[in-house]
Design a protein around this motif. Structure first.
Motif, PDB file in Angstrom:
ATOM      1  N   ASP A  21      13.372-105.316 -45.524  1.00  0.00           N
ATOM      2  CA  ASP A  21      12.285-106.139 -46.042  1.00  0.00           C
ATOM      3  C   ASP A  21      11.021-105.786 -45.274  1.00  0.00           C
ATOM      4  O   ASP A  21      10.814-106.259 -44.150  1.00  0.00           O
ATOM      5  N   GLY A  22      10.207-104.909 -45.863  1.00  0.00           N
ATOM      6  CA  GLY A  22       9.016-104.447 -45.156  1.00  0.00           C
ATOM      7  C   GLY A  22       9.420-103.623 -43.948  1.00  0.00           C
ATOM      8  O   GLY A  22      10.187-102.678 -44.052  1.00  0.00           O
ATOM      9  N   SER A  23       8.912-104.008 -42.777  1.00  0.00           N
ATOM     10  CA  SER A  23       9.267-103.292 -41.541  1.00  0.00           C
ATOM     11  C   SER A  23      10.523-103.861 -40.891  1.00  0.00           C
ATOM     12  O   SER A  23      10.977-103.355 -39.873  1.00  0.00           O
ATOM     13  N   ASN A  24      11.081-104.921 -41.475  1.00  0.00           N
ATOM     14  CA  ASN A  24      12.266-105.565 -40.903  1.00  0.00           C
ATOM     15  C   ASN A  24      13.533-104.886 -41.401  1.00  0.00           C
ATOM     16  O   ASN A  24      13.774-104.796 -42.614  1.00  0.00           O
ATOM     17  N   ARG A  25      14.332-104.403 -40.448  1.00  0.00           N
ATOM     18  CA  ARG A  25      15.621-103.796 -40.782  1.00  0.00           C
ATOM     19  C   ARG A  25      16.685-104.499 -39.950  1.00  0.00           C
ATOM     20  O   ARG A  25      16.666-104.421 -38.714  1.00  0.00           O
ATOM     21  N   LEU A  26      17.589-105.158 -40.639  1.00  0.00           N
ATOM     22  CA  LEU A  26      18.627-105.931 -39.961  1.00  0.00           C
ATOM     23  C   LEU A  26      19.984-105.638 -40.575  1.00  0.00           C
ATOM     24  O   LEU A  26      20.085-105.335 -41.773  1.00  0.00           O
ATOM     25  N   LEU A  27      21.021-105.746 -39.749  1.00  0.00           N
ATOM     26  CA  LEU A  27      22.394-105.572 -40.201  1.00  0.00           C
ATOM     27  C   LEU A  27      23.154-106.866 -39.968  1.00  0.00           C
ATOM     28  O   LEU A  27      22.967-107.526 -38.952  1.00  0.00           O
ATOM     29  N   VAL A  28      24.032-107.212 -40.906  1.00  0.00           N
ATOM     30  CA  VAL A  28      24.824-108.437 -40.819  1.00  0.00           C
ATOM     31  C   VAL A  28      26.293-108.048 -40.641  1.00  0.00           C
ATOM     32  O   VAL A  28      26.876-107.361 -41.490  1.00  0.00           O
ATOM     33  N   TYR A  29      26.880-108.456 -39.509  1.00  0.00           N
ATOM     34  CA  TYR A  29      28.262-108.113 -39.175  1.00  0.00           C
ATOM     35  C   TYR A  29      29.132-109.365 -39.113  1.00  0.00           C
ATOM     36  O   TYR A  29      28.618-110.497 -38.976  1.00  0.00           O
TER      37      TYR A  29
END
Length: 778
Positions: A561-569
């Protein structure tokens, strides 16, 4: 005319002699090579000895042998613990003066380590392989590095050892060694034992000759000792009768006996034994493996098992024995005891007593062992009852004499006594078998029905899934079916504004969160990733999303999302392995730590060899290994380093990894392969089994760097110091783990085993050879 004929005949014989000589190599100079399928050998001037390739297993080994005997007896082996090499390997002198083995793929391995360049190699008529420099001075010789054989002219100096081979055809290091000790004694021990009287099985009783004595063999078969000034002080084998045409060698054989052999070159190299020690072939300690004992029958050693035990391998009885029953409980059950005691007379073992009871009869000793869950064997002698645990070691049958010890072995009732069983018990057993068969039949029918129902459900769900895929394809959403795409706001709400921090790794910070369906998750906010654009990031996520294994932390979704890069574990309730070992109150025991090692190894094997695209983790360390609620280990952060494509030999991400766990090739600008993970795993393995950090400044200086301390303890045969305040039931298990760890952290990547081979060693499916222990200075 007759004179001319004689001259022609002489010239013809000379030409034939020169042709034969030219077919044989007597020197190996720079740029020259030997190969198994061509000019495979280098010969001494008399052609008594040869150096080169000889058959070993399904390939070849390198060594020196008697060329003048039909047996071609091997007397020295280069790199003896290495596996066989292929027919495409070569031995060569490089242009810079190194004697090397060149294998397929251009891999080089030194045969002789010299401090200066060599000009050529020769093998002398003494059987000594020598390298010369430009001044014709010997700069390296095989006599300085003996394996299992002493030849005339070879000096076994104080501190030097000979190690037996595994067999006559396998010259890898075997089970026995003979040492020229600094105190002047020549002593034989099992390999891996301490230089202590409890482990010695033969000695020369020559400590009177003083320190720094030397053992040697002369050309007449005399085995004798020289003192520190070089004077002869002791004849070990009382001399030998010299006879023309004989050559001699002294070898510690695979059965642990030290023998002097003669080879009669006049009689086609026939071999005979001149002298041997010890005379009793059951004397070598450990000749019959763990739990086995040696019985001398007609002067031949025969391995046997105690009551309740069978051979591990019927074809290789020297490997030892295992129980022939399953150990369930030593408590009382249904008003009867699960075990009985069987007696073994006139057999002695290495004492490993944990309790001694005095003033007892043999019947009282029987009962005391039966009632003690820890007692597996008892030794009864006189009025003393000595309780022991398995394994039994160094077993040997002795002469029948009054006062000899009696071994009381606890065995399962199902082992029977000479195959007999009470009739009532037999009927009960038949009834139990009928019930078991009926139960199995019912269970099998139920499983068939369940399998058919599962198949129908699977067919229906597959059809429904295809419908979803068809619709998703129409809408351009097919790529995200397997992973959930989150928005940044969803994860901001789930983590309550990213407030509860779980930890920080190489790629970013991890926060705890809860989804709307009350599922607890771990959210990693990435700070450094390889993929720059949205398409590259999504491709990377799809690769990780397709990677599923019970020992990998599962990726549930992602956010771009835009500059936000996240991973969900998935959330791991017991935190990192580092916390689990050092900060929690759980204190995992030896078996639990071994299971953790196996879990990690299986996860890495999956990444390297079993998933769709090979993944090199590049940062295996205790903070990237997470523990679930059951104490199972799972690897995190896999796939975040650059995936290794088939046409790449090096990742493009620069040096990765955690201090203390990084493989040497990162610092040497060498190609990065899956072996970097093997190195890091080796450090993690040692951390787990030793239950301490890889670098710890709060310990004595000699123990600060874990791998250095492990190396020192291993070479001193004192690995028990590595385990903190606990007793490992099987010291061999600890030694096995240490050896596997040392193999993994070898400096040269090619020497390290693959993770698949490491897993096989951990599971006990393959033997673990003695590691070379060449440490990196990084």
């Amino acid at each position: 005319m007759q004179q001319a004929s004689m001259v022609l005949l002489f010239l013809l014989l000379l030409a034939i002699s020169m042709a034969n000589a030219q077919q044989r190599n007597f020197n190996l100079s720079r740029g020259s090579t030997l190969s198994p399928m061509g000019n495979s050998s280098l010969f001494s001037q008399s052609s008594t000895f040869a150096f080169g390739f000889f058959s070993f297993g399904d390939g070849f080994a390198i060594g020196i042998w008697y060329e003048g005997t039909p047996q071609k007896t091997v007397v020295w082996t280069a790199n003896r613990n290495d596996p066989p090499v292929s027919r495409n390997a070569t031995i060569g002198m490089t242009n810079d003066g190194r004697l090397i083995l060149q294998e397929v793929g251009g891999q080089e391995k030194p045969i002789a380590n010299t401090t200066e360049p060599a000009i050529f190699v020769s093998i002398l008529d003494s059987g000594n392989l020598v390298l010369y420099n430009s001044n014709s001075t010997i700069i390296w010789q095989s006599f300085d590095y003996p394996t299992d054989t002493l030849l005339p002219g070879l000096l076994l100096r104080a501190g030097d050892q000979l190690f037996s081979s595994i067999s006559e055809t396998n010259h890898s290091m075997g089970s026995f060694r003979i040492k020229m000790q600094i105190d002047g004694n020549i002593v034989m021990y099992p390999v891996g034992s301490l230089d202590a009287p409890d482990f010695a099985y033969w000695e020369s009783d020559t400590n009177f000759v003083g320190k720094n004595a030397t053992l040697t063999l002369d050309g007449n078969g005399r085995l004798y000792m020289l003192n520190s000034s070089g004077a002869e002080v002791k004849n070990i084998n009382n001399g030998a009768v010299p006879s023309g045409g004989k050559i001699y060698r002294a070898t510690i054989d695979a059965d642990g006996i030290f023998r002097v052999y003669s080879h009669n070159l006049i009689e086609n190299g026939s071999q005979s034994i001149v002298w041997s020690a010890p005379e009793d072939r059951c004397t070598p300690k450990g000749i019959c493996g763990i739990n086995g004992y040696c019985d001398l029958i007609s002067q031949q050693p025969v391995c046997a098992c105690p009551p309740g035990f069978v051979f591990i391998n019927q074809d290789q009885r020297n490997l030892g024995c295992n129980r022939n029953f399953i150990v369930e409980s030593c408590a009382f059950k249904n008003d009867r005891i699960e075990y009985t005691i069987q007696e073994l007379q006139n057999t002695i073992w290495l004492e490993s007593t944990y309790a001694i009871l005095s003033s007892m009869t043999i019947e009282e000793c029987n009962l005391a062992c039966l009632e003690d869950c820890n007692c597996e064997v008892a030794q009864f002698q006189g009025q003393e009852c000595k309780k022991q645990k398995l394994p039994l070691t160094f077993g040997r049958r002795t002469q029948q004499e009054a006062g000899n010890p009696t071994t009381l072995v606890k065995v399962g009732m199902d082992s029977g006594r000479n195959g007999t069983m009470d009739p009532k018990e037999a009927r009960k057993k038949v009834l139990r078998m009928d019930i078991l068969v009926s139960g199995v039949a019912c269970l099998s029918f139920a499983l068939i029905v369940l399998a058919f129902a599962t198949f129908l459900i699977f067919r229906y769900r597959r059809w429904a899934y295809k419908k979803i895929l068809y619709k998703a394809n129409d809408q351009g959403l097919i790529d995200d079916v397997s992973l959930r795409a989150f928005t940044y706001n969803e994860l901001n709400v789930a983590t309550n504004g990213f407030v509860e921090k779980l930890g920080r790794g190489s790629f970013g910070t991890v926060f705890k969160g809860t989804l709307s369906e009350q599922r607890i998750i771990a959210v990693k906010r990435l700070e450094k990733v390889v993929a720059e654009g949205e398409l590259e990031f999504r491709n990377e996520m799809r690769s990780i999303g397709r990677t599923h294994h019970r020992n990998l932390v599962r990726l549930l979704g992602y956010c771009h999302d835009g500059s936000n890069r996240l991973l969900v574990y998935e959330y791991m309730s017991n935190g990192t392995l580092c916390d689990y070992l050092f900060k929690s109150q759980l204190n995992p025991n030896w078996e639990e730590r071994i299971n953790i090692v196996l879990h990690i190894a299986r996860g890495i094997v999956y990444l390297h060899e079993e998933c769709e695209t090979q993944i090199i983790h590049c940062d295996i360390n205790p903070n990237n290994i997470l523990m679930d609620e059951y104490g199972h280990a799972k690897i995190a952060d896999f796939g975040l380093a650059k995936l290794l494509m088939p046409d790449h030999s090096r990742t493009l991400t620069g040096i990765r990894g955690t201090r203390g766990y990084v493989a040497p090739e990162w610092h040497k600008n060498l190609p990065i392969t899956a072996k970097v993970d093997v190195y890091s795993f080796g450090i993690v393995l040692l951390v787990i089994i030793c239950c301490r950090r890889s670098i710890d400044v709060n310990v004595p200086e000699s123990e600060v760097v874990l791998i250095d301390w492990v190396y020192d303890c291993f070479t001193a045969n004192d690995v028990c110091k590595l385990v903190p305040k606990e007793e490992v039931a099987d010291k061999q298990s600890l030694e096995r783990m240490v050896k596997i760890g040392l193999w993994c952290i070898e400096e040269e990547p090619v020497v390290r085993p693959s993770m698949k081979k490491v897993l096989q060693m951990l599971e006990g499916n393959v033997d673990v050879p003695i590691p070379p222990c060449t440490r990196s200075s990084l």
